[in-house]
Enzyme design. Sequence first.
Site, PDB file in Angstrom:
ATOM      1  N   ASP A 403       0.847  -1.193   0.000  1.00  0.00           N
ATOM      2  CA  ASP A 403       0.000   0.000   0.000  1.00  0.00           C
ATOM      3  C   ASP A 403       0.884   1.245   0.000  1.00  0.00           C
ATOM      4  O   ASP A 403       2.103   1.159   0.141  1.00  0.00           O
ATOM      5  CB  ASP A 403      -0.891  -0.058   1.257  1.00  0.00           C
ATOM      6  CG  ASP A 403      -1.946   1.026   1.263  1.00  0.00           C
ATOM      7  OD1 ASP A 403      -2.266   1.569   0.186  1.00  0.00           O
ATOM      8  OD2 ASP A 403      -2.464   1.331   2.359  1.00  0.00           O
ATOM      9  N   GLU A 406       2.431   5.144  -3.988  1.00  0.00           N
ATOM     10  CA  GLU A 406       2.348   6.083  -5.146  1.00  0.00           C
ATOM     11  C   GLU A 406       3.663   6.838  -5.346  1.00  0.00           C
ATOM     12  O   GLU A 406       3.952   7.185  -6.496  1.00  0.00           O
ATOM     13  CB  GLU A 406       1.198   7.059  -4.926  1.00  0.00           C
ATOM     14  CG  GLU A 406      -0.173   6.391  -4.986  1.00  0.00           C
ATOM     15  CD  GLU A 406      -0.456   5.428  -3.827  1.00  0.00           C
ATOM     16  OE1 GLU A 406      -0.013   5.753  -2.714  1.00  0.00           O
ATOM     17  OE2 GLU A 406      -1.073   4.392  -4.048  1.00  0.00           O
ATOM     18  N   ASP A 478      -9.031   3.536  -2.023  1.00  0.00           N
ATOM     19  CA  ASP A 478     -10.012   3.976  -1.025  1.00  0.00           C
ATOM     20  C   ASP A 478     -11.300   4.508  -1.646  1.00  0.00           C
ATOM     21  O   ASP A 478     -11.504   5.721  -1.767  1.00  0.00           O
ATOM     22  CB  ASP A 478      -9.375   5.024  -0.117  1.00  0.00           C
ATOM     23  CG  ASP A 478      -8.194   4.435   0.636  1.00  0.00           C
ATOM     24  OD1 ASP A 478      -8.032   3.195   0.616  1.00  0.00           O
ATOM     25  OD2 ASP A 478      -7.422   5.209   1.226  1.00  0.00           O
TER      26      ASP A 478
END
Length: 763
Positions: A403, A406, A478
């Site tokens: 996770d 980015e 999300d």
Amino acid sequence: MLGKLTAAGQAGQRVCLQYEQGERRIEILTDSIIRVYEEREAQVSKAIEKRPQEETETSMEYADGVCTIKTARVTVVAGENGTVDFYDAAGNAVCLDYRGARRQRTGLSGEEKELMEQEGHQGAAGNGAHLMEVLKQIEGDECFYGLGDKTGFLNKRHYAYEMWNSDIPDPQVDSFKSLYKSIPFLIVLKQSCVYGLFFDNTYRTWFDLGKECGDYFFWAADQGNLDYYYIAGEKMTDILTGYARLTGTAPVPQLWTLGYHQSRWSYKTEAEVRELAAAFRSHDIPCDTIHLDIDYMERYKVFTWGREAFPDPEQMIRDLGKDGFKIVTIIDPGVKVEEGYEMYDEGVREGYYATTPEGEIYVNAVWPGDAVYPDFGQERVQKWWADKQQFLIDSGVRGVWNDMNEPASFRGELPPDVVFTDVDQKKADHARMHNVYGHLMSKAAYRGWKEHDGRRPFVITRACYAGTQKYSTVWTGDNHSIWAHLQMAIPQLCNLSLSGMPFAGTDIGGFGSDTTPELLARWIQVGAFSPLMRNHCAIGCDRQEPWVFGEEITDIYRKYVKLRYRLLPYLYDQFFTGEKTGLPLMRPLVLHYEKDGNTRNCNDEFLVGESLLVAPVVEQGASRRMVYLPEGVWYDYWTKERLEGGQFLIREAPLDTCPIYVKAGSVIPNYEDQSYVGEKGIRRLILDVYPGEGTSSHYQDNGSDFAYREGEYNEYVFAQKDGVLTVSLSHAGYAKRYEGFRIRCLGKEEDTAFLGDKLTFLL
Ligand code: GLC
């Protein structure tokens, strides 16, 4: 401007074009994959690891400033100022450069902007010019698909996007330009033809699909190379296969990963996890996997266990394993700044973290507070991170959930000049490496699990780039528990499928906000057919385990999870063929019915493989819906009613019903009911036969390691014709063959043994 084309030279399948100002190359990779590039920076593609290079007859002619290159399938015409036009073999124009200039929109004046800002609006910016822009003509009926995980509907016509992996927690809406993933691949469909375009540039890039102006679409970048691939094909499926030849396919996953996953931020203690597992069994809801979110760690330090909450994770995992459960743990890239913490110390000592241009280790913040960022482009860091997976493997963990890659950062975005390393070991800045950070992290994780665990790695990632499908599954990040996000799940997953990313899922029930009983019941109906089936929910939001809303919803939830488990062999088959062809499990109708105008903007139905059509209800309060069935004959999965395709119909769909249809001629393999994958040693396969004509393949193997690549699998071919079903074993490499089949056909049912290599059955 490149000016006039002054010369062209051919060396094998490469053509070098000389212009008055500069040069450009065209490379023929296969007779239908053509690369156009201009190298400004030395770059190694992250997406393409094995460049397909097929010897193919290529001719080139140069006359009067025009160069014409021909393969058996494509004609490329290059001319003044770098124009490149693509024609099919018959000479029909397919994809032409737009000759005019862009019609840029100007931004607001300073005064107007100020006015807007008073109420908190941002004020629209102008559309700037970019260093590299490729403008292609829009002829009229173009539809655009792909581009990864963008928001909105299936067809991207009239929208503009950016490729810049972004972690934005606000509820995602159509006007979002970017989400977590950057897959700069586009399928352009016209009534007359179809083609693909892949723009291999990792910097921030822009795609405008007829938003700025109805006459052209374009993609653009300010840095990196102009480097794009044109993919020709007869059908949309050819384009996906072509793209897969460039960027690779997803390996067949371990079978259990296709089962049901339960997650929450967070199941915080061992007791809670054990209770959760027991609840699945007592509610008779199949489940294979429980995900542990960040709270299993010691103060969010990656590759640690918080021993207070999880005193003996190894024992816990062993115990749960006896009941069929697997544990997957989250791992973020941000490593906590803390002297004495091995990960931090080692990385600092060895120079594994990204630095400022001045050479200091770059610090930002994520969950553990101050954190540093592994420089995944370095081969040494790839190996280090891969080896770190051993910690999880030793605990008995079965997969890793990557996770925040980015990469996310709580103190503002990393500046563009933070120093990373590219895969060619040269220093590169954040601007170049940002969009491939998640890709490289997943690649390292995949390598670690492959080397140290040996089974097919189960890696999930939030951020990715083109080609990540070779290493990882993705989820769409999300979302929220809102109907709009259940609606978006279908086009979003379908577009990921059309971007080479077949193993994807949304957080079932929605991550942020509180779900409702009805929304959860409808979401599990979509989830049952999503490649990755995981319920996940944010901290502070109401609980959304399957049983929290009472008996009615629990029953519905159970019905769809059980259906999923019965369909596992069919779903698994899609991955087996997908590894060879690049075709995904979840498919928009347009992929197989591209000539049918009713499919092009179909956002609320999808195909699973080629045989199942799912038309879920994604609207609050609806208890019936309009269903479009494309051409052919279809059977209603629930009632077995035979229906002619090419029509819209109204289907009753009370809360416990997700309309599903099966294409005539299909044979759908089923397992008997199981609480988890492998609970029962399945020796008899159930075949649901839908009369008609058709052929399909079913694969059987150990569901676990890479032996199938050495031929250790069985392939059964199901063929139906004139009321006769033939089952033949076309490849026999796996010892545990089925002993028999239960053949079910429209209410009739019969068991039959399978002794030789072939079986003929009168329906
Ligand atoms: C991010 C992830 C989410 C996770 C949370 C805490 O928001 O997208 O899935 O639960 O971080 O780790």
